[in-house]
Design an enzyme around this catalytic site. Structure first.
Site, PDB file in Angstrom:
ATOM      1  CG  ASP A  83      -1.947   0.987   1.299  1.00  0.00           C
ATOM      2  OD1 ASP A  83      -2.415   1.399   0.223  1.00  0.00           O
ATOM      3  OD2 ASP A  83      -2.367   1.368   2.420  1.00  0.00           O
ATOM      4  CD  GLU A 135      -3.409   8.237  -4.927  1.00  0.00           C
ATOM      5  OE1 GLU A 135      -3.089   7.220  -4.279  1.00  0.00           O
ATOM      6  OE2 GLU A 135      -3.832   9.270  -4.397  1.00  0.00           O
ATOM      7  CG  HIS A 224      -6.005   4.706  -1.782  1.00  0.00           C
ATOM      8  ND1 HIS A 224      -4.922   4.252  -1.072  1.00  0.00           N
ATOM      9  CD2 HIS A 224      -5.899   4.160  -3.014  1.00  0.00           C
ATOM     10  CE1 HIS A 224      -4.183   3.480  -1.857  1.00  0.00           C
ATOM     11  NE2 HIS A 224      -4.758   3.406  -3.050  1.00  0.00           N
ATOM     12  N   GLY A 225      -8.853   5.678   1.188  1.00  0.00           N
ATOM     13  CA  GLY A 225      -9.526   6.528   2.173  1.00  0.00           C
ATOM     14  C   GLY A 225     -11.007   6.251   2.291  1.00  0.00           C
TER      15      GLY A 225
END
Ligand code: G3H
Ligand code: 13P
Ligand code: ZN
Length: 322
Positions: A83, A135, A224-225
């Site tokens: 990650d 990303e 994500h998040g």
């Protein structure tokens, strides 16, 4: 079955309108809770390890814990993922060290620099049978030792995604559509409050997701998040000596919607931390005489497992898809 890459998982998830849960692991209890839940729910899963997790628990211990889980849960596909890989060297070390998937996160760099490093990782990874997540766009929040303020975060620009994927050859793409890392995803002024005084966050930018998906048909998108910051656990923490005012996450129905679209991987870490910390705080408050770590780690593990089961069935939609 041995560790797998996420290729097959994502293809089925895209076609089936669900997402794979990517849960962060840092110790034995967390690995067990997640994989037992997935085995019982017959769900594929991605176990992910951050730079901070490797520094805390040691690469070898984490790989061996995941291998033990694979042996204990032979019926489900499990991928082991890095990650937020910060550089080529960290990605290479995980590729050489048994991971089946890595993320190279150069999202804070200029576009061309991001392309250059991502491409370098993709070439090495693909030569070794490993897949790569990259990303574009910047999320707010805290990840490892990097803190990005809401003002410095930026949504993914859909007009860049095609060129980025073509130039890098990455296998999946994390995008920024309003999610954020940690338990404080939005400031109070970005939110409204409901009748109970709890913060209600602004909706995710599904228009950006749609634009991205139009330009990358069939391509797996990553969020994500994506913790929802369950208010029951925030309360459990606050009722037992903790202090987490205005912790707020992403509403589960919005994640469900994203999973039904092109989002094939949804990252969840903070919710597991809240479940573990809330349970342990409550145990300590109720049993001030106890000092055997197994006595408080056991209910903490059980509550993480229950939380993961809920995510698989009601949020990600991947239960029964192993
Ligand atoms: O995105 C960040 C993950 O929640 C991992 O957190 O870097 O504190 O291990 P960490
Ligand atoms: P949360 O902080 O919302 O759990 O996000 C975790 C994550 O994105 C890990 O990469
Ligand atoms: Zn993340």
């Amino acid at each position: 079955m041995p560790l797998v890459t996420s290729t097959e998982m994502f293809k089925k998830a895209y076609d089936g309108g669900y997402a794979i849960g990517a849960f962060n692991v840092n110790n034995m209890e967390i690995v067990q809770a997640i994989t037992e839940a997935c085995a019982e729910e017959k769900s594929p899963v991605i176990l992910q390890v951050s730079k901070g997790a490797r520094a805390y628990a040691n690469h070898t211990y984490l790989v061996k814990l995941v291998e033990a889980a694979v042996a204990e849960c032979p019926g489900i596909p499990v991928a082991l993922h890095l990650d937020h890989g910060p550089d080529f060297a960290t990605c290479k070390s995980c590729i050489d060290g048994g991971f089946t998937s890595v993320m190279i996160d150069c999202s804070s760099m200029p576009f061309e620099e991001n392309v250059k490093i991502t491409k370098q990782v993709v070439e090495y990874a693909h030569d070794h049978g490993v897949v790569v997540e990259a990303e574009l766009g910047t999320l707010a929040g805290v990840e490892d030792d990097v803190k990005v303020s809401a003002a410095d975060s930026s949504y993914t620009r859909p007009e860049e995604v095609q060129e980025f994927v073509e130039k890098t050859g990455c296998d999946s793409l994390a995008i920024a559509i309003g999610t954020s890392h940690g338990a404080y995803k939005f400031t109070a002024d970005q939110c409204t409050r409901n009748e109970k005084g709890i913060l209600v966050p602004p909706p995710l930018r599904f228009d950006v997701l749609e634009e991205v998906s139009k330009r990358l048909p069939g391509f797996p998108i990553v969020l994500h998040g994506s913790s929802s910051v369950p208010q029951d656990y925030v309360k459990m923490i606050n009722d037992n000596g903790g202090k987490m005012p205005d912790a707020v996450g992403i509403p589960e129905e919005q994640l469900r919607k994203a999973a039904s679209l092109s989002v094939c991987k949804i990252n969840i870490d903070s919710d597991l931390r809240l479940a573990m910390t809330g349970t342990i705080r409550q145990f300590m408050a109720e049993h001030p005489d106890k000092f055997d770590p197994r006595e408080y780690l056991k209910p903490a593990r059980a509550n993480i497992k229950e939380l993961v089961r809920h995510k698989l069935k009601n949020v990600l939609g991947c239960a029964g898809k192993a």
